[in-house]
Design a protein around this motif. Structure first.
Motif, PDB file in Angstrom:
ATOM      1  N   GLU A  66       0.809  -1.224   0.000  1.00 27.42           N
ATOM      2  CA  GLU A  66       0.000   0.000   0.000  1.00 27.42           C
ATOM      3  C   GLU A  66       0.839   1.270   0.000  1.00 27.42           C
ATOM      4  O   GLU A  66       0.294   2.373   0.015  1.00 27.42           O
ATOM      5  CB  GLU A  66      -0.915   0.017   1.228  1.00 27.42           C
ATOM      6  CG  GLU A  66      -1.860  -1.156   1.329  1.00 27.42           C
ATOM      7  CD  GLU A  66      -2.949  -1.132   0.273  1.00 27.42           C
ATOM      8  OE1 GLU A  66      -3.344  -0.037  -0.159  1.00 27.42           O
ATOM      9  OE2 GLU A  66      -3.387  -2.223  -0.132  1.00 27.42           O
ATOM     10  N   GLN A  69       3.157   5.223  -4.545  1.00 25.21           N
ATOM     11  CA  GLN A  69       4.198   5.101  -5.568  1.00 25.21           C
ATOM     12  C   GLN A  69       5.232   6.208  -5.453  1.00 25.21           C
ATOM     13  O   GLN A  69       6.402   5.986  -5.741  1.00 25.21           O
ATOM     14  CB  GLN A  69       3.579   5.066  -6.959  1.00 25.21           C
ATOM     15  CG  GLN A  69       2.917   3.730  -7.251  1.00 25.21           C
ATOM     16  CD  GLN A  69       2.464   3.616  -8.688  1.00 25.21           C
ATOM     17  OE1 GLN A  69       1.799   4.502  -9.209  1.00 25.21           O
ATOM     18  NE2 GLN A  69       2.821   2.513  -9.311  1.00 25.21           N
ATOM     19  N   ALA A 110       1.503  -6.698  -9.001  1.00 21.83           N
ATOM     20  CA  ALA A 110       1.520  -5.231  -8.933  1.00 21.83           C
ATOM     21  C   ALA A 110       2.702  -4.675  -9.704  1.00 21.83           C
ATOM     22  O   ALA A 110       2.605  -3.616 -10.332  1.00 21.83           O
ATOM     23  CB  ALA A 110       1.551  -4.766  -7.479  1.00 21.83           C
ATOM     24  N   GLU A 113       1.841  -4.818 -13.334  1.00 23.34           N
ATOM     25  CA  GLU A 113       0.866  -3.773 -13.669  1.00 23.34           C
ATOM     26  C   GLU A 113       1.411  -2.369 -13.406  1.00 23.34           C
ATOM     27  O   GLU A 113       0.677  -1.393 -13.482  1.00 23.34           O
ATOM     28  CB  GLU A 113      -0.415  -3.996 -12.864  1.00 23.34           C
ATOM     29  CG  GLU A 113      -1.115  -5.285 -13.223  1.00 23.34           C
ATOM     30  CD  GLU A 113      -2.230  -5.640 -12.250  1.00 23.34           C
ATOM     31  OE1 GLU A 113      -2.521  -4.830 -11.326  1.00 23.34           O
ATOM     32  OE2 GLU A 113      -2.809  -6.716 -12.409  1.00 23.34           O
ATOM     33  N   GLN A 114       2.684  -2.276 -13.039  1.00 21.79           N
ATOM     34  CA  GLN A 114       3.382  -1.013 -12.773  1.00 21.79           C
ATOM     35  C   GLN A 114       2.738  -0.213 -11.641  1.00 21.79           C
ATOM     36  O   GLN A 114       2.741   1.008 -11.647  1.00 21.79           O
ATOM     37  CB  GLN A 114       3.495  -0.177 -14.043  1.00 21.79           C
ATOM     38  CG  GLN A 114       4.320  -0.873 -15.102  1.00 21.79           C
ATOM     39  CD  GLN A 114       4.524  -0.046 -16.338  1.00 21.79           C
ATOM     40  OE1 GLN A 114       3.779   0.870 -16.618  1.00 21.79           O
ATOM     41  NE2 GLN A 114       5.559  -0.393 -17.084  1.00 21.79           N
ATOM     42  N   ARG A 115       2.215  -0.926 -10.630  1.00 20.46           N
ATOM     43  CA  ARG A 115       1.677  -0.280  -9.434  1.00 20.46           C
ATOM     44  C   ARG A 115       2.653  -0.397  -8.272  1.00 20.46           C
ATOM     45  O   ARG A 115       2.458   0.216  -7.231  1.00 20.46           O
ATOM     46  CB  ARG A 115       0.328  -0.893  -9.040  1.00 20.46           C
ATOM     47  CG  ARG A 115      -0.788  -0.574 -10.017  1.00 20.46           C
ATOM     48  CD  ARG A 115      -2.130  -1.160  -9.603  1.00 20.46           C
ATOM     49  NE  ARG A 115      -2.094  -2.625  -9.686  1.00 20.46           N
ATOM     50  CZ  ARG A 115      -2.116  -3.450  -8.636  1.00 20.46           C
ATOM     51  NH1 ARG A 115      -2.184  -2.978  -7.417  1.00 20.46           N
ATOM     52  NH2 ARG A 115      -2.068  -4.753  -8.799  1.00 20.46           N
TER      53      ARG A 115
END
Length: 168
Positions: A66, A69, A110, A113-115
């Motif tokens: 969490e 970014q 993640a 998905e580039q998170r």
């Protein structure tokens, strides 16, 4: 799923600082994790931050997936250099902290998905311990319950034990 940065020797008597990463507002993440200097922003009083609060001990980052970014590259830099740069500071401060991180997210997904940063994931996932959910290891239900109830341990009726073991 638990992700462990490293497995250094035990650190008895040293601090264990637990952080719920999902509860840190994005606007405060850098200040809470790395600290800030007096005057860094309006009304700021110097605070060491959670990394430095765990100095010599362990920083447990719950729900590390969490992390905003925007803070991930700074967090990676701390892991690589073992130094924190407080908000408003120009000189990094050395920090000796063992990092243990946990998440219920699929961090690999993640990353795809580039998170979540791939380089941060690689750093955190050096030693990974995957723990199956309790529904997949029902034999542990009674042991976990008895441990949670503490001493003196109450006696469970056979009907209750059976219901707990059979419950989805």
């Amino acid at each position: 799923r638990w992700v462990v940065d490293s497995v250094p020797p035990k650190r008895p008597g040293k601090p264990l600082v637990a952080v719920n990463c999902s509860a840190i507002p994005e606007s405060l993440a850098e200040s809470q994790l790395f600290g800030h200097l007096a005057g860094a922003f309006s009304g700021a009083v110097a605070r060491p931050g959670l990394f430095r609060a765990a100095e010599g001990g362990t920083l447990f980052l719950d729900e590390v997936g969490e992390l905003p970014q925007a803070i991930q590259p700074k967090f990676l830099r701390v892991l690589q250099d073992r130094m924190v740069l407080p908000v408003g500071g120009t000189t990094p401060v050395a920090c000796d902290v063992r990092i243990v991180a946990a998440t219920n997210r699929d961090l690999r997904g993640a990353v795809d998905e580039q998170r979540f940063r791939g380089d941060l994931y690689a750093r955190l996932a050096q030693h990974t311990l995957a723990i199956a959910p309790v529904r997949e290891r029902r034999e542990d239900v009674l042991l976990l319950l008895m441990n949670a109830l503490g001493e003196p341990r109450p006696r469970l009726s056979p009907a209750l034990a059976e219901a707990l073991l059979l419950h989805d």
